[in-house]
Design an enzyme around this catalytic site. Structure first.
Site, PDB file in Angstrom:
ATOM      1  N   SER B 317       0.795  -1.227   0.000  1.00 12.81           N
ATOM      2  CA  SER B 317       0.000   0.000   0.000  1.00 12.81           C
ATOM      3  C   SER B 317       0.825   1.274   0.000  1.00 12.81           C
ATOM      4  CB  SER B 317      -0.928   0.007   1.216  1.00 12.81           C
ATOM      5  OG  SER B 317      -1.720  -1.160   1.188  1.00 12.81           O
ATOM      6  N   HIS B 360     -15.273   0.153   2.833  1.00  9.91           N
ATOM      7  CA  HIS B 360     -14.997   1.474   3.411  1.00  9.91           C
ATOM      8  C   HIS B 360     -16.125   2.464   3.144  1.00  9.91           C
ATOM      9  CE1 HIS B 360     -10.789  -0.139   3.306  1.00  9.91           C
ATOM     10  NE2 HIS B 360     -10.771   0.478   4.476  1.00  9.91           N
ATOM     11  N   CYS B 373      -7.731   2.072   1.422  1.00 13.88           N
ATOM     12  CA  CYS B 373      -8.780   1.341   0.720  1.00 13.88           C
ATOM     13  C   CYS B 373      -8.258   0.799  -0.597  1.00 13.88           C
ATOM     14  CB  CYS B 373      -9.976   2.259   0.460  1.00 13.88           C
ATOM     15  SG  CYS B 373     -11.225   1.452  -0.559  1.00 13.88           S
TER      16      CYS B 373
END
Lengths: 368, 609
Positions: B317, B360, B373
């Site tokens: 991420s 989310h 997300c």
């Protein structure tokens, strides 16, 4: 006493003393870094030798002629004793331990042989086969004993002294020629009887580089020492070959290299000049000696000196094989010093006795 | 009779001439021979005499020391003593060796070995018996040297690494010159840098040989030094590294494997470059045992690998920052808009999951970065296409070697660099494989084909913090910053990303909030959790314990960030191999590092006052 002083050959004496000074200076250079006590010892040997020299200046030659046979017999006896009870030093049996001193009978034999041959040819010329055979026997028997000790150097001295006296005594040249040819012919046999180390020395001479760290080492290092000295030398106590112990035996047999390294060719010339004066002076005394015996003594002594000088310098500079003969008056060593000075005492006695007398068999001489 | 006698005298006189001539002739010949030596061969023989007595002995230079930014020694030289013996000068070898064995506490095996070595060595040359000795060990020998002829104690220096395990990959190690080194002119007893800084800066550190002309005697004993060209000492290197920060990072990682990089965002100075586990570089100096080397090679944790520069991992991420920047630059409508995350994204017959199964809800880029997300970035990536994402990654310094003075270095993988991937993307026929849309989406959240080294990630976040300057990481302190390239980025776009990164820490729902909200400095950052997709079926066959297998299947944890947020100074990248989650496992390491950095800064300020 006055007769002794009048008859003294001052030039010969001056040459001896000059050699003494040169010898002690050189020895100092050779030992100053190691055992400096050797220098003081050598000084003492000079003293003892000089006393022997002076004593012999007072011994009548007639007496010497008388004792020459018993002296020879004694020397031969001692020489026979050596293989039976002698001490072994450095791989050779040469010494007799007499309690106080270690005597080397071969050293005595040199002078005994010289005396007896001089005495033998004093009354005859070397032209009859019988006389020559006796003389050869007198030389070869001790030489055979000594070569077995083994001591090649002294053997060489004996044979050379005998040859010199034979020539002086009138050995016909053609006989001499035959002897030389015979000697060369017997070389292979001699080679066969030589010890391994002696063979090695001869081989090393032929090609020193073949074994630079072994047998050739001595000669290579002394040659380097001499050559690096150059014409003017490296200066007193400045020789690196000697100071750093690259030179073997630098205070005894190889001391010439120290002299040549530090003093250069100038010192070498000085030494050779002194030797030339010494020998020529002895020959001059021989020439004016009052008896044939006296003449022959001088020639004998002069030849032995000549041999010592030639063989030693030749060996150190790489011309001859390594044969252990000292450089007269320069090498360290007590017995050689004393006997050589004593021999010069004999020559000086000849000079003293011949003063104001007509040489033998010259017109006007009593014998003539 | 009378006449005969006269003839005899005449004959004698003739023979006398022969003797008179003999002396000058013979001595003259000798004189000529000596003259030849002393005049004609003088130069050659004088040279030989010098060659005899003069030894040219090389004098080894002292290697330059390596210190950290505050002068703390990282690679230093220590004095050590060695005991030598020249066999031919020893009176009684057995007695001497027994005495030495007692004083130096040799094992019987070692004593035996030394005996053997002496037997097969030259008796006139010194033989090294023992080295790396302390003065306390050799002083009894030194005091008794005159009773021990042939024995000698010599002083020398050897390399020591005070932080061997901590800095093993960065500093590296030395070993004795090999065949190729001696061919290049080094001496067989010189040490050469093999890895790390010791290798990279070998030229500076090594120094150059000196020479000494020594006069020796016939026994090889040194009498005097006659000439001396002193060796040039190697340069002392001051690294940008801060050993205390590095130590704090190591302590925070504990026994986990991973890497921590801290970089000055303005100068590119590398303040920390840690790879765990390390190995004891000191062992190379004493001659590494092959069993030890083999043990390191076989270790499944691979201690010899520098995880900070030599290993590339999926950035997970943390890469969303790049995807976000690419989206803003490309003006993708999603970049400024919203989408809804139900917890998954359907693509054809596949369901691509968000890490949060429950979803989310409605997210903008700001939220998507803070909460990390996945669905938002799947969609953004899909809109951008792989090429745009790749270009952004390359622009921010991924997929290329950072140029740090440590080799070898991995450059990671960015799909644009791989011709087969690009070909597949452009729907051109490719034998290798087809590039699926899904792959682009996976790549946009930093998984799949993308990999990067922790150092690249640190440099990337530094560029985010400093306005787009991609720097060369500098190992040495006080060197000028080197900007490799400047990213064209709209400051407004950058600011919005930076704000989101601050949110990751600041907002209670941010992924790094728990670990870093109360850090000593205000931090902006991004966590990452890289799925270990490839389950190696071979693991159990390799003989790993079930525990190890379990651990090897855990996710990698990432954290990257910079601090302080208002006035950024440092960029941090933390990578914990099989560490679990970025927020819970990697971010606390960053907190420890920041704590150490703050403490160091305070210490400097106190010292400055």
């Amino acid at each position: 006493m006055i007769r002794v002083l009048r008859g003294m050959d001052w030039i010969l004496l001056a040459a001896i003393i000059s050699l003494a000074v040169l010898g002690l200076v050189t020895l100092y250079a050779a030992v100053h870094q190691g055992d400096a006590g050797l220098w003081q010892k050598q000084f003492t040997f000079w003293g003892i030798g000089f006393i022997a020299f002076l004593i012999l200046c007072f011994v009548p030659l007639r007496l010497l002629g008388l004792i020459s046979w018993p002296f020879y017999a004694l020397a031969l006896l001692l020489l026979v004793l050596v293989p039976l009870v002698g001490d072994v030093q450095m791989g050779a049996r040469r010494w007799l331990n007499l309690g106080i001193v270690n005597l080397q009978p071969s050293e005595l034999m040199k002078w005994a042989l010289m005396l007896i041959l001089a005495s033998w040819f004093a009354t005859r010329e070397a032209n009859s086969l019988r006389d020559i055979a006796v003389a050869l026997m007198l030389a070869v028997v001790p030489a055979a004993l000594i070569v077995n000790q083994p001591d090649l150097g002294t053997t060489l001295v004996l044979l050379f002294a005998a040859t010199s006296l034979l020539i002086a005594a009138g050995l016909p040249w053609r006989w001499f020629g035959i002897a030389v040819i015979a000697a060369i012919g017997s070389l292979p046999a001699l080679w066969h009887f030589m010890h391994d180390y002696q063979k090695q020395r001869v081989l090393t001479l032929l090609d020193p580089q073949s074994d630079p760290l072994g047998a050739g080492y001595h000669v290579i290092q002394s040659t380097i020492a001499i050559g690096s000295g150059g014409l003017t030398g490296k200066g007193f106590l400045q020789g690196t070959q000697g100071r750093l112990h690259f030179l073997p035996e630098q205070h005894t047999d190889f001391i010439f290299a120290v002299l040549a390294e530090e003093g250069g060719f100038i010192a070498v010339m000085l030494l050779l000049l002194l030797y030339t004066i010494l020998i020529t002076r002895m020959l001059m005394i021989s020439n004016r000696a009052h008896s044939r015996f006296a003449s022959l003594i001088c020639i004998g002594v002069a030849s032995i000196f000549m041999l010592y000088i030639t063989v030693n310098i030749g060996m150190v500079s790489g011309m001859f094989p390594v044969v252990g003969l000292p450089l007269p008056f320069i090498s360290y060593g007590g017995s050689a010093m004393v006997t050589m000075l004593a021999a010069l005492g004999l020559v000086m006695r000849v000079s003293i006795e011949s003063k104001d007398r007509i040489p033998w068999q010259r017109p006007g001489s009593p014998l003539a | 009779m009378h006449k005969q006698q006269l003839e005899s005298r005449q004959r004698f006189d003739v023979r006398m001439l022969f003797f008179y001539a003999a002396a000058p002739v013979l001595l003259g010949l000798l004189a000529m021979h000596v003259l030849q030596l002393q005049w004609l061969e003088h130069e050659k023989l004088a040279l030989q005499a010098d060659h005899n007595r003069l030894n040219i002995v090389p004098v080894l230079p002292v290697r330059g020391e390596i210190v950290d930014r505050h002068g703390k020694g990282l690679a230093v030289n220590r004095i050590a003593y060695q005991v030598q013996l020249i066999p031919e000068r020893v009176k009684d070898l057995d007695v001497t060796l027994t005495m030495l064995a007692e004083m130096l506490q040799w094992s019987p095996r070692k004593l035996d070995h030394i005996h053997k070595r002496i037997k097969r060595s030259r008796p006139d040359r010194p033989i090294l018996l023992d080295d790396k000795l302390l003065w306390q060990q050799v002083s009894p020998i030194a005091a008794r040297l005159h009773h021990l002829p042939g024995v000698d104690v010599e002083a020398g220096s050897y390399r020591q690494y005070p932080y061997a395990n901590l800095t093993s990959h960065l500093i590296g190690y030395l070993s004795l010159a090999s065949k190729s080194d001696t061919d290049a002119g080094f001496l067989a007893n010189e040490f050469i840098g093999r890895t790390g800084v010791e290798k990279s800066y070998e030229d500076l550190l090594h120094g150059s040989l000196g020479y000494q002309q020594e006069e020796v005697d016939a026994h090889g004993r040194r009498i005097a030094v006659t000439k001396r060209t002193p060796p040039a000492m190697g340069e002392r290197l001051r690294l940008a590294l801060d050993a205390e920060v590095q130590q704090a990072a190591a302590a925070a990682l504990g026994d986990r494997t991973g890497a921590v990089v801290v970089m000055d965002i303005h100068s590119g100075e590398v303040i920390t470059l840690l790879s765990q586990p390390g190995y004891d570089t000191n062992r190379f100096i004493t001659g590494l045992e092959s069993e030890q080397w083999q043990a390191w090679l076989d270790n499944i944790e691979n201690p010899l690998l520098n995880r900070a520069t030599q290993a590339a991992y999926p950035p997970a991420s943390t890469f969303k920052v790049i995807t976000g920047l690419a989206g803003l630059k490309a003006g993708a409508h999603l970049a400024t808009g919203h989408t809804t995350c139900p917890g998954y994204l359907e693509l054809a017959d596949r369901k691509m999951r968000c890490w949060k199964r429950t979803g989310h809800g409605k997210v903008s880029m700001y939220d998507a970065l803070i909460r990390s997300c996945d669905v938002y970035f799947y969609k953004l990536g899909d809109q951008l296409g792989m090429e745009t994402i790749s270009d952004a990654a390359l622009a921010w310094g991924l997929g290329e070697k950072t140029g740090i003075d440590l080799s070898p270095e991995s450059r990671g993988v960015i799909p644009a660099q791989r011709p087969y991937m690009m070909a597949a993307m452009k729907s051109e026929s490719s034998k290798r494989k087809k590039w699926f849309r899904g792959e682009t989406m996976i790549a946009s959240i930093g998984q799949g084909a993308l990999t990067a080294t922790p150092l690249q990630i640190a440099r990337m976040v530094a560029a985010v913090a400093n306005g787009g300057r991609v720097l060369k990481p500098q190992l040495l302190a006080g060197v000028e910053a080197e900007i490799l390239h400047h990213v064209e980025v709209d400051p407004k776009h950058l600011k919005s990303i930076q704000k989101a990164m601050r949110g990751v820490v600041e907002k209670p729902f941010g992924t790094a909030h728990r670990a870093l909200a109360n850090a000593d400095w205000t931090v902006a950052g991004k966590t990452g959790t890289a799925q270990v997709i490839k389950m190696s079926q071979d693991d159990e066959k390799k003989g790993y314990s079930p525990d190890q297998v379990l651990r090897r299947h855990q996710d990698h944890a990432w954290f990257m960030g910079y601090a302080p947020y208002e006035n950024p100074k440092v960029a941090i990248a933390v990578f914990v191999e099989h560490g679990g989650h970025g927020g819970s496992d990697a971010a606390p390491v960053a907190a420890a590092v920041i704590k150490a950095l703050a403490a160091q800064e305070e210490k400097q300020q106190v010292a400055g006052l």
